[in-house]
Design an enzyme around this catalytic site. Structure first.
Site, mmCIF file in Angstrom:
data_model
loop_
_atom_site.group_PDB
_atom_site.id
_atom_site.type_symbol
_atom_site.label_atom_id
_atom_site.label_comp_id
_atom_site.label_asym_id
_atom_site.label_seq_id
_atom_site.Cartn_x
_atom_site.Cartn_y
_atom_site.Cartn_z
ATOM 1 N N HIS A 1 5.303 1.994 -5.870
ATOM 2 C CA HIS A 1 4.359 2.992 -5.854
ATOM 3 C C HIS A 1 4.761 4.255 -5.002
ATOM 4 C CE1 HIS A 1 0.009 4.339 -5.317
ATOM 5 N NE2 HIS A 1 0.669 5.256 -4.593
ATOM 6 N N GLU B 1 -2.169 8.171 -11.026
ATOM 7 C CA GLU B 1 -3.397 9.008 -10.866
ATOM 8 C C GLU B 1 -3.333 10.334 -9.762
ATOM 9 O OE1 GLU B 1 -6.803 7.224 -8.822
ATOM 10 O OE2 GLU B 1 -5.676 6.072 -7.679
ATOM 11 N N ARG C 1 -7.948 14.326 -2.504
ATOM 12 C CA ARG C 1 -8.584 14.619 -1.043
ATOM 13 C C ARG C 1 -7.342 14.116 -0.193
ATOM 14 N NH1 ARG C 1 -7.870 8.970 -0.720
ATOM 15 N NH2 ARG C 1 -7.869 7.747 -2.469
ATOM 16 N N GLY D 1 -9.893 1.995 -5.965
ATOM 17 C CA GLY D 1 -9.820 0.784 -5.004
ATOM 18 C C GLY D 1 -9.319 -0.315 -5.659
ATOM 19 N N GLY D 2 -8.420 -0.307 -6.885
ATOM 20 C CA GLY D 2 -7.781 -1.420 -7.271
ATOM 21 C C GLY D 2 -8.686 -2.231 -8.439
ATOM 22 N N LYS E 1 -7.330 -0.749 -17.862
ATOM 23 C CA LYS E 1 -7.716 0.048 -16.848
ATOM 24 C C LYS E 1 -9.122 0.605 -17.041
ATOM 25 C CE LYS E 1 -4.384 1.822 -13.798
ATOM 26 N NZ LYS E 1 -3.365 2.490 -13.794
HETATM 27 P P1 ADP Z 1 -6.721 2.656 -8.145
HETATM 28 O O1 ADP Z 1 -7.499 3.950 -8.514
HETATM 29 O O2 ADP Z 1 -7.945 1.538 -8.416
HETATM 30 O O3 ADP Z 1 -6.343 2.679 -6.992
HETATM 31 P P2 ADP Z 1 -4.313 2.960 -9.730
HETATM 32 O O4 ADP Z 1 -4.228 3.667 -10.889
HETATM 33 O O5 ADP Z 1 -4.208 4.301 -8.590
HETATM 34 O O6 ADP Z 1 -5.676 2.397 -9.229
HETATM 35 O O7 ADP Z 1 -3.371 1.651 -9.342
HETATM 36 C C1 ADP Z 1 -3.722 0.875 -8.004
HETATM 37 C C2 ADP Z 1 -2.348 0.119 -8.101
HETATM 38 O O8 ADP Z 1 -2.353 -0.941 -9.218
HETATM 39 C C3 ADP Z 1 -0.972 0.589 -8.138
HETATM 40 O O9 ADP Z 1 -0.677 1.155 -6.995
HETATM 41 C C4 ADP Z 1 -0.156 -0.336 -8.683
HETATM 42 O O10 ADP Z 1 0.256 -1.367 -7.670
HETATM 43 C C5 ADP Z 1 -1.084 -1.123 -9.812
HETATM 44 N N1 ADP Z 1 -0.826 -0.621 -11.198
HETATM 45 C C6 ADP Z 1 -1.686 0.711 -11.509
HETATM 46 N N2 ADP Z 1 -1.115 0.792 -12.804
HETATM 47 C C7 ADP Z 1 -0.209 -0.015 -13.280
HETATM 48 C C8 ADP Z 1 0.679 -0.454 -14.313
HETATM 49 N N3 ADP Z 1 0.712 0.314 -15.166
HETATM 50 N N4 ADP Z 1 1.658 -1.545 -14.187
HETATM 51 C C9 ADP Z 1 1.785 -2.298 -12.958
HETATM 52 N N5 ADP Z 1 0.849 -1.902 -12.018
HETATM 53 C C10 ADP Z 1 -0.029 -0.936 -12.082
#
Ligand code: ADP
Length: 449
Positions: free
Chosen positions: A208, A287, A291, A164-165, A158
């Site tokens: 989630h 995270e 906001r 935003g995924g 990551k």
């Molecule tokens: P962003 O800030 O880009 O939205 P996040 O860390 O909130 O990133 O993750 C977004 C989505 O990605 C999560 O809701 C989940 O669906 C997937 N995700 C994130 N981390 C993991 C993980 N360790 N294992 C599986 N899916 C994950």
């Protein structure tokens, strides 16, 4: 006391904030790009100021134009909504330097949580459970290989500055690691101008689940329960519900308490959300969003608290008007994000709206800037409406949602209403039996034309 608020956003969220201002007797100033001159948030505003050409970077992201608009209009506060400048710590600091209140947390908290590596460390220190993985940034492929081995495959790479995924890549096994590592680094650099990455265990079937908090900066912190946002496509939320069908009351109370204590310990102020993945009865932090979130209405519906109103009160220096024990949760709420897009290809579908009819009736809320004759511009996010439905229990909520979706008329463009109609009829969804990967599979299996 805040008397006039500039709303640095557009669309449904600008209207949403404007409504809270009006109910509080606060004047509001709308800003808009040239493309949004006829938008509803401009038409209903007390005052409006054009801040630039259609592209967001020249208007809604133009910090100088926005601060100038606030100064010219004598606004004493700015609400950033979500997206755009809402998580830009430099902007929040700039607003404060101009003696304007930023309706949100401190620039330091925004900055801390915007760096996902720093955020993970900070919350782990105050008792929030995190996923196994790298201890901070991973700077070489060799380190990545070692950490991935220790963590156990599959792993997820990551971006520290991710959002935003984007900037995420799974490696299923050692053979796939090098490619995932290079890809994630490159995408992080391209998308966020920062190639710092970290490694996390990839969970195969998590939900989630996120917890909403409100803090007043005077030591009072409450949580407003959880939202289940597992229905995602490309890591973007599509439908959210509260409470989560996956939690029992003991788990709910425990995570609410953990989050409240942690938020108190970091000295946070304003509304915020701590996001978790939930698998096999365990929560893992992913995270914190510093906001207001798109899906905040499902929380408002079940606890009867206006989150924007509370954000404004807290920014004006007022303490929270209630304690945790005053908060009561009622029934169930579901939100459908309705996008201007083809329900099969997901291609954006901007254009002029013909007939328009929003559903109504008991427990139905539509947050949208749409009207008949409005042209959805091609420059911005494709979300054009949020349909939020509330009822005494999940079953009734589903029946009401089905009815409300049937009633919704948005002619002239394609929308994701048919996708929602399909997914809420799926037995797994009806049973509350879904994880973060469920929707992708559902979409892939939709019958072709
Ligand atoms: P962003 O800030 O880009 O939205 P996040 O860390 O909130 O990133 O993750 C977004 C989505 O990605 C999560 O809701 C989940 O669906 C997937 N995700 C994130 N981390 C993991 C993980 N360790 N294992 C599986 N899916 C994950």
């Amino acid at each position: 006391m805040i008397e006039k608020i500039l709303i640095a956003n557009r669309g449904e969220i600008a209207l949403r904030i404007q409504r809270a201002c009006r109910e509080m007797g606060i004047q509001s100033v709308a800003v808009h790009s040239i493309a949004d001159a006829d938008a509803m948030h401009v038409r209903l505003a007390d005052e409006s100021i054009c801040i630039g050409p259609p592209p967001a970077r020249e208007s809604y992201l133009n910090t100088h134009a926005i601060i100038s608009a606030a100064t010219i209009s004598n606004a004493d506060a700015i609400h950033p909504g979500y997206g755009f400048l809402s998580e830009n710590a430099d902007f929040a600091a700039m607003v404060e330097e101009h003696d304007i209140a930023f309706i949100g947390p401190s620039p330091d908290h925004i900055r801390l949580m915007g760096d996902k590596i720093a955020a993970k460390k900070a919350v782990a220190d105050v008792g929030i459970p995190i996923l196994p993985g790298s201890d901070g940034e991973v700077t070489s492929l060799v380190d990545a290989q070692e950490i991935a081995m220790e963590t156990g495959y599959p792993i997820l790479i990551k971006a520290a500055a991710g959002g935003g995924g984007r900037g995420m890549k799974v490696a299923e096994d050692p053979a796939g690691l090098e490619e995932a590592y290079q890809f994630a680094r490159t995408e992080a650099e391209l998308a966020f101008g920062n190639d710092a990455i970290y490694i996390e265990k990839f969970l195969s079937q998590p939900r989630h689940i996120e917890v909403q908090v409100l803090a007043d900066g005077h030591g009072n912190v409450v949580h407003l329960g959880e939202r289940d946002c597992s229905l995602q496509r490309r890591h973007q939320k599509v439908l959210e519900e509260a409470p989560s069908p996956a939690l029992n009351q003991t788990q709910r109370d425990a995570i609410g308490e953990t989050v409240t204590q942690a938020v108190k310990a970091i000295g946070y102020k304003s509304a915020g959300t701590i996001e978790f993945l939930f698998e096999d009865g365990e929560f893992y932090f992913i995270e914190m969003n510093t906001r207001l979130q798109v899906e905040h209405p499902v929380t408002e519906m079940i606890c009867g608290i206006d989150l924007v109103r509370e954000m404004i009160r807290v920014a004006g220096g007022a303490p929270l008007g209630f304690k945790q024990s005053d908060i009561r949760f009622h029934g169930h709420a579901i939100e459908c994000r309705i996008n201007a897009e083809d329900p099969r290809t997901f291609n954006p579908s901007p254009g002029r709206i013909g007939d328009y009819h929003a559903p109504g009736g008991l427990g139905v809320r539509v947050d949208s800037g749409l009207y008949s004759g409005y042209a959805v511009p091609p420059y911005y996010d494709s979300m054009i409406a949020k349909l939020i439905v509330h009822a005494t229990n999940r079953n009734e909520c589903l029946m009401r949602l089905r009815r409300a979706l049937e009633e919704f008329v948005i002619d002239g463009i394609s929308t994701s209403i048919p996708l929602h109609q399909g997914l809420i009829g799926a037995p797994d969804f009806i049973n509350g039996d879904y994880d973060i990967h469920w929707l992708e599979t559902f979409v892939a299996e939709l019958p072709g034309d």
